[in-house]
Design a protein around this motif. Structure first.
Motif, short mmCIF file in Angstrom:
data_model
loop_
_atom_site.label_atom_id
_atom_site.label_comp_id
_atom_site.label_asym_id
_atom_site.label_seq_id
_atom_site.Cartn_x
_atom_site.Cartn_y
_atom_site.Cartn_z
N VAL A 9 -2.75 11.18 7.32
CA VAL A 9 -1.70 10.22 7.05
C VAL A 9 -1.88 9.60 5.67
N TRP A 10 -0.81 8.97 5.18
CA TRP A 10 -0.82 8.24 3.93
C TRP A 10 -0.39 6.81 4.22
N ILE A 11 -1.13 5.86 3.70
CA ILE A 11 -0.76 4.45 3.85
C ILE A 11 -0.13 3.99 2.54
N TYR A 12 1.10 3.55 2.61
CA TYR A 12 1.80 3.02 1.44
C TYR A 12 1.81 1.50 1.51
N LYS A 13 1.19 0.87 0.53
CA LYS A 13 1.18 -0.59 0.43
C LYS A 13 2.22 -1.00 -0.60
N PRO A 14 3.21 -1.80 -0.21
CA PRO A 14 4.23 -2.23 -1.17
C PRO A 14 3.64 -3.08 -2.29
N ALA A 15 4.33 -3.11 -3.43
CA ALA A 15 3.91 -3.96 -4.55
C ALA A 15 3.81 -5.40 -4.07
N GLY A 16 2.79 -6.10 -4.53
CA GLY A 16 2.57 -7.47 -4.11
C GLY A 16 1.88 -7.58 -2.76
N TRP A 17 1.42 -6.45 -2.25
CA TRP A 17 0.79 -6.42 -0.94
C TRP A 17 -0.43 -7.33 -0.92
N GLN A 18 -0.57 -8.06 0.18
CA GLN A 18 -1.76 -8.87 0.42
C GLN A 18 -2.23 -8.56 1.84
#
Length: 152
Positions: free
Chosen positions: A139-148
Motif C-alpha cells: 500500500v501507499w500512504i498519502y499524507k496531504p499537505a499540511g498534514w499533522q
C-alpha cells in the motif's frame, strides 16, 4: 460538509465524472455529468489527459474536497461548486503534491484492473491509503499537505 457523491466514469472527453446531489435526495434525484472543470487550464488538461475511469476517489473532510488517485505520483483535489442544486460546471481541480516518498509506481500489475475502491481516507491517520500491488499487500500512504500527526 460533503453534499455530493462523486464517481469517476469516463463518458467522453467532456464528461469524465458523475455526481449525485445529496441536497436534493429523493426518488427523482439522478446522477449528473460534470460538464466543466475550473482551475489552472494546464492542470485541468493534465488531469483530463490522464483520466482512465480507473481512479479511486474519496472525500477529505478536513480539507473539504474529494481526492482522486489512480497510480503513480499524481493526486488530484476536486471541489464541487456552491449551489442548490449542485451545478454541473465550476468544479475546481487542483494537483496535489505528495509529501510522502517514494511515489508509487506509475504502472499496474497485470492482474490489477484499477484503483477503484482501493483508495480510502483513514480518519485516524488523516491520510489516504491506496493499494499498489494487491497480490503482495503493498500500500501507499498519502499524507496531504499540511498534514499533522492526529495522535498528538
Amino acid at each position: 460538509m460533503r453534499n455530493v457523491i462523486l464517481y469517476p466514469l469516463r463518458g467522453s472527453q467532456a464528461n469524465l465524472m458523475q455526481f449525485c446531489d445529496l441536497k436534493t435526495a429523493g426518488p427523482s434525484n439522478q446522477w449528473n455529468w460534470i460538464t466543466a472543470f475550473d482551475g489552472d487550464p494546464a492542470v485541468v488538461s493534465e488531469m483530463i489527459a490522464g483520466f482512465t475511469s480507473r481512479q479511486g476517489v474519496d472525500y477529505d473532510p478536513i480539507r473539504d474536497h474529494f481526492v482522486m488517485w489512480e497510480k503513480g505520483p499524481n493526486v488530484w483535489a476536486i471541489k464541487p461548486p456552491e449551489g442548490n442544486p449542485t451545478p454541473t460546471t465550476g468544479w475546481t481541480v487542483t494537483r496535489l503534491t505528495a509529501v510522502t516518498s517514494p511515489a508509487p509506481p506509475d504502472a499496474w500489475e497485470e492482474s490489477q484492473s484499477g484503483t477503484h475502491g482501493k483508495w480510502k481516507y483513514a480518519p485516524d491517520l488523516d491520510a489516504f491509503v491506496g493499494v499498489i500491488r494487491p497480490t503482495q499487500g503493498e500500500v501507499w500512504i498519502y499524507k496531504p499537505a499540511g498534514w499533522q500527526d492526529p495522535r498528538i
